[in-house]
Design an enzyme around this catalytic site. Structure first.
Site, PDB file in Angstrom:
ATOM      1  N   GLU A   1       0.816  -1.358  -0.166  1.00 63.01           N
ATOM      2  CA  GLU A   1       0.049   0.023   0.093  1.00 63.01           C
ATOM      3  C   GLU A   1       1.029   1.257  -0.105  1.00 63.01           C
ATOM      4  OE1 GLU A   1      -2.725   0.001   3.318  1.00 63.01           O
ATOM      5  OE2 GLU A   1      -3.076   2.179   3.129  1.00 63.01           O
TER       6      GLU A   1
ATOM      7  N   GLU B   1      -2.564  10.660   3.234  1.00 65.70           N
ATOM      8  CA  GLU B   1      -3.545  10.689   4.289  1.00 65.70           C
ATOM      9  C   GLU B   1      -3.896  12.045   4.639  1.00 65.70           C
ATOM     10  OE1 GLU B   1      -5.470   7.750   5.634  1.00 65.70           O
ATOM     11  OE2 GLU B   1      -4.367   6.138   5.156  1.00 65.70           O
TER      12      GLU B   1
END
Ligand code: NAG
Ligand code: NAG
Ligand code: NAG
Ligand code: NAG
Ligand code: NAG
Ligand code: NAG
Length: 370
Positions: A165, A169
């Site tokens: 991943e 964010e």
């Protein structure tokens, strides 16, 4: 028992059936032949469980999952939703028909006409969209305005079926900073990811900025409006015993989401990270009926096209190499489900809510032990 009580109980029981019958899967407990695919939520099934997110190493066979549809360079402007399958459970694996699927939640056209809003309501777990195709190195440009409320998180990521991943964010109301993370097979190297936060020169919630992953075999750059804000070299990720590069290296979907971190079921660390509890009486929420971020466009530029031929349809997993790193090969097998195989038990809502926050929670609990 009144009729309405009976109906209520009956409906509740029916809605619980999938939970009762769904078998879970993990590294030591693979799916059986009768329900061969391990979904991204960790449940065994067939049909849609074998599509995007299907975990090959926890499935009956690593080829039980449909192949990951091969990358095609493309740019989507989200003012046009004709290539977006709004109901993810209707998707049959035909990545020619749709470029994006809505996995959970709801998209609403932006009132300003400049893209689409991903929405978060008190009654749902937010919204997540995924590309139907996978990218195996290349670059991804997200043009978006983040969310701006305490407890609400916007995430722009790539995610592979074995949980490699790469993240942007945007936690809570801190709209002058963005966090960057990466994961190798679902594990973060806390010393390398801790405190990876970048300044943004203008308010991320009211300006469309371009957030780029330049993800190549040997390096990974995060860029904002073309300026590199962080670099990770593959050579820097070699494990201490020299056996593994802990570097994201498997084909990944591109995903954008908005999710509720500031709710009572979250870990305290997650709530604090996201700026506290969500205020559901916020005037923006009351006026619109949801919180949101706004997505204008996503551009995907594929690398690694040399090994493809005109019949290549996707990538499939062939187990692990001797260092425990999943082996991925191109295939010409169909990425589609067979006719009649599309329907499946719906995913339990609890499983969906668990997933959107999972990696963050692990990340934070990892930090807590340091
Ligand atoms: C894997 O799943 C089995 C069966 O549900 C469970 O007993 C076991 O504890 C799980 N193992 C891990 C590592 O989660
Ligand atoms: C999505 O599609 C499934 C399967 O066709 C259907 O049962 C469900 O009602 C649809 N959901 C929405 C929100 O339209
Ligand atoms: C996939 O979708 C495309 C575009 O809608 C369509 O032309 C094609 O027939 C579909 N393929 C299959 C196998 O259904
Ligand atoms: C974590 O990353 C740091 C810096 O990149 C590196 O020196 C260290 O060896 C890594 N640790 C592990 C366990 O991979
Ligand atoms: C593949 O290797 C990983 C470690 O990198 C391990 O957790 C997993 O169990 C292995 N899977 C198989 C099918 O060998
Ligand atoms: C697909 O690949 C297999 C194995 O490489 C090969 O035998 C087969 O002929 C290929 N099919 C097509 C349509 O190219």
């Amino acid at each position: 028992m009144t009729r309405s009580t009976f109906l209520f109980l009956a409906t509740t029981l029916i809605s619980l059936l999938p939970l009762i019958s769904a078998q879970t899967c993990n590294s030591t407990s693979l799916c059986p032949a009768s329900a061969p695919c391990c979904s991204e939520y960790g449940y065994c099934g067939s049909g849609s469980y074998c599509l995007g997110g299907c975990e090959p190493l926890y499935s009956f066979k690593s080829t039980s999952c449909r192949p990951n549809p091969i990358c095609q360079s493309q740019q989507t402007y989200f003012t046009d939703l004709s290539k977006v399958q709004m109901n993810g459970t209707k998707y049959d694996g035909n990545a020619t028909a749709y470029d994006w699927v809505v996995n959970t939640g709801t998209l609403v056209p932006s009132p300003a006409g400049d893209g689409v809003r991903l929405t978060l309501k008190e009654s749902d777990q937010g919204t997540k969209i995924s590309s139907t195709r996978y990218i195996h190195y290349g670059s991804i440009d997200f043009v978006l305005e983040s969310s701006k409320w305490n407890g609400v998180v916007t995430a722009a990521i790539t995610m592979s079926d074995v949980k490699d991943e790469i993240d942007w964010e945007f936690p809570g109301s801190t709209t002058n900073k963005v966090q960057t993370n990466y994961w190798f097979l679902g594990v973060a190297n806390y010393s390398a990811t801790q405190g990876a936060s970048s300044d943004i020169s203008s308010d991320s919630s009211s300006n469309f900025l371009t957030y780029t992953f330049d993800w190549q075999e040997d390096y990974l750059n995060w860029m904002i409006d073309g300026q590199v804000v962080r670099t990770v070299l593959k050579s820097d990720t070699l494990s201490a015993d020299g056996s593994q590069y802990k570097y994201p290296s498997t084909p990944s979907r591109v995903q954008l989401s908005i999710w509720p971190a500031g709710i009572s079921s979250s870990a305290q660390g997650t709530i604090d990270w996201a700026g506290g509890m969500i205020d559901w009486s916020d005037p923006d929420y009351v006026a619109n009926g949801y919180f949101w971020n706004t997505l204008q466009s996503i551009k995907i530029s594929c690398a690694n096209e040399n090994d493809q031929t005109s019949t290549t349809t996707g990538w499939s997993y062939q187990g692990n190499d001797t260092a425990g790193i999943p082996i991925v090969d191109v295939t010409n097998a169909s990425t589609l489900l067979s006719k009649g195989d599309i329907s499946n038990i719906p995913l339990p809502t609890s499983a969906i809510s668990a997933l959107t926050g999972t990696l963050i929670v692990i990340f934070l609990s990892g930090l807590a032990v340091l």
